[in-house]
Scaffold this motif. Structure first.
Motif, PDB file in Angstrom:
ATOM      1  N   ARG A   2     -17.036  35.568   3.402  1.00 47.84           N
ATOM      2  CA  ARG A   2     -16.166  35.409   2.366  1.00 47.84           C
ATOM      3  C   ARG A   2     -16.573  34.275   1.280  1.00 47.84           C
ATOM      4  O   ARG A   2     -16.543  32.972   1.909  1.00 47.84           O
ATOM      5  N   ASN A   3     -16.598  34.418   0.047  1.00 54.54           N
ATOM      6  CA  ASN A   3     -16.914  33.426  -0.691  1.00 54.54           C
ATOM      7  C   ASN A   3     -15.688  32.854  -1.367  1.00 54.54           C
ATOM      8  O   ASN A   3     -15.519  32.790  -2.806  1.00 54.54           O
ATOM      9  N   GLU A   4     -14.878  32.378  -0.432  1.00 56.95           N
ATOM     10  CA  GLU A   4     -13.578  31.932  -1.175  1.00 56.95           C
ATOM     11  C   GLU A   4     -13.103  30.602  -0.425  1.00 56.95           C
ATOM     12  O   GLU A   4     -13.451  29.981   0.737  1.00 56.95           O
ATOM     13  N   PHE A   5     -12.182  29.862  -1.417  1.00 55.11           N
ATOM     14  CA  PHE A   5     -11.860  28.291  -0.892  1.00 55.11           C
ATOM     15  C   PHE A   5     -10.688  28.412  -0.725  1.00 55.11           C
ATOM     16  O   PHE A   5      -9.447  29.039  -1.201  1.00 55.11           O
ATOM     17  N   LEU A   6     -10.126  27.508   0.478  1.00 49.68           N
ATOM     18  CA  LEU A   6      -8.671  27.457   0.714  1.00 49.68           C
ATOM     19  C   LEU A   6      -8.399  25.830   0.774  1.00 49.68           C
ATOM     20  O   LEU A   6      -9.115  25.146   1.089  1.00 49.68           O
ATOM     21  N   ILE A   7      -7.627  25.610  -0.278  1.00 52.12           N
ATOM     22  CA  ILE A   7      -7.111  24.202  -0.457  1.00 52.12           C
ATOM     23  C   ILE A   7      -5.825  24.004   0.240  1.00 52.12           C
ATOM     24  O   ILE A   7      -4.858  24.550  -0.165  1.00 52.12           O
ATOM     25  N   ASP A   8      -5.716  22.988   1.214  1.00 49.61           N
ATOM     26  CA  ASP A   8      -4.385  22.600   1.753  1.00 49.61           C
ATOM     27  C   ASP A   8      -3.752  21.520   0.950  1.00 49.61           C
ATOM     28  O   ASP A   8      -4.343  20.232   1.019  1.00 49.61           O
ATOM     29  N   LEU A   9      -2.742  21.785   0.308  1.00 47.23           N
ATOM     30  CA  LEU A   9      -2.194  21.033  -0.698  1.00 47.23           C
ATOM     31  C   LEU A   9      -1.591  19.773  -0.030  1.00 47.23           C
ATOM     32  O   LEU A   9      -1.196  18.641  -0.560  1.00 47.23           O
ATOM     33  N   ASN A  10      -1.096  20.150   1.258  1.00 45.49           N
ATOM     34  CA  ASN A  10      -0.523  19.150   2.020  1.00 45.49           C
ATOM     35  C   ASN A  10      -1.425  17.812   2.438  1.00 45.49           C
ATOM     36  O   ASN A  10      -0.923  16.864   2.749  1.00 45.49           O
ATOM     37  N   ARG A  11      -2.676  18.304   2.349  1.00 43.35           N
ATOM     38  CA  ARG A  11      -3.678  16.963   2.949  1.00 43.35           C
ATOM     39  C   ARG A  11      -4.147  16.577   1.810  1.00 43.35           C
ATOM     40  O   ARG A  11      -4.731  15.391   1.790  1.00 43.35           O
ATOM     41  N   CYS A  12      -4.408  16.941   0.531  1.00 44.40           N
ATOM     42  CA  CYS A  12      -5.130  16.513  -0.743  1.00 44.40           C
ATOM     43  C   CYS A  12      -4.253  15.322  -1.043  1.00 44.40           C
ATOM     44  O   CYS A  12      -3.132  15.192  -1.252  1.00 44.40           O
TER      45      CYS A  12
END
Length: 136
Positions: A2-12
């Motif tokens: 899959r060409n999908e990004f997942l961003i963990d906002l609790n880590r950013c």
């Protein structure tokens, strides 16, 4: 894959390493960004928290433009997208890893969502966020 990004906002942490890595690897002009990092706070100034003491909060959200190319040339060489590789807190996952990580985060109580209809927003970017308990 899959060409999908997942961003963990609790880590950013809002460090902009993803945006700077993208800018460098793609040789973008000074004014051009394919990833920007939005500060979510009160809107009263740069990096100002929202709320009242002791319940202050602030977070960041990388926003991918529709110009993002997933670092396709790097992937042909078996390398990860540069934004993912450059994130010091591992807030970004891509492809099959994003799919696996998404399920792990869902199981841990994270909300998974996509942005609404923003101009020039890249498709296939999901965000994960878990509300943290506030002090009383």
């Amino acid at each position: 894959m899959r060409n999908e990004f997942l961003i963990d906002l609790n880590r950013c942490t809002g460090c902009w390493a993803c945006a700077m890595a993208c800018k460098v690897i793609n040789r973008l002009d000074d004014e051009e960004f394919w990833i920007t990092v939005r500060t979510n706070g009160s809107g009263e100034g740069i990096d100002m928290p929202q709320g009242k003491w002791p319940n202050l909060s602030m977070n960041w959200m990388p926003i991918y433009s529709d110009k993002c190319i997933d670092c396709a040339p790097r992937q042909k060489e078996g390398k990860r997208p540069f934004c993912e590789q450059s994130c010091p807190v591992h807030a970004i996952t891509y492809g099959e890893d994003a799919e696996k990580h998404e399920q792990e985060l869902r199981d841990d109580g994270f909300e998974i969502f996509e942005l609404g209809k923003f101009e020039e927003k890249r498709k296939n970017v999901k965000y994960a966020k878990k509300e943290t308990p506030r002090l009383r």
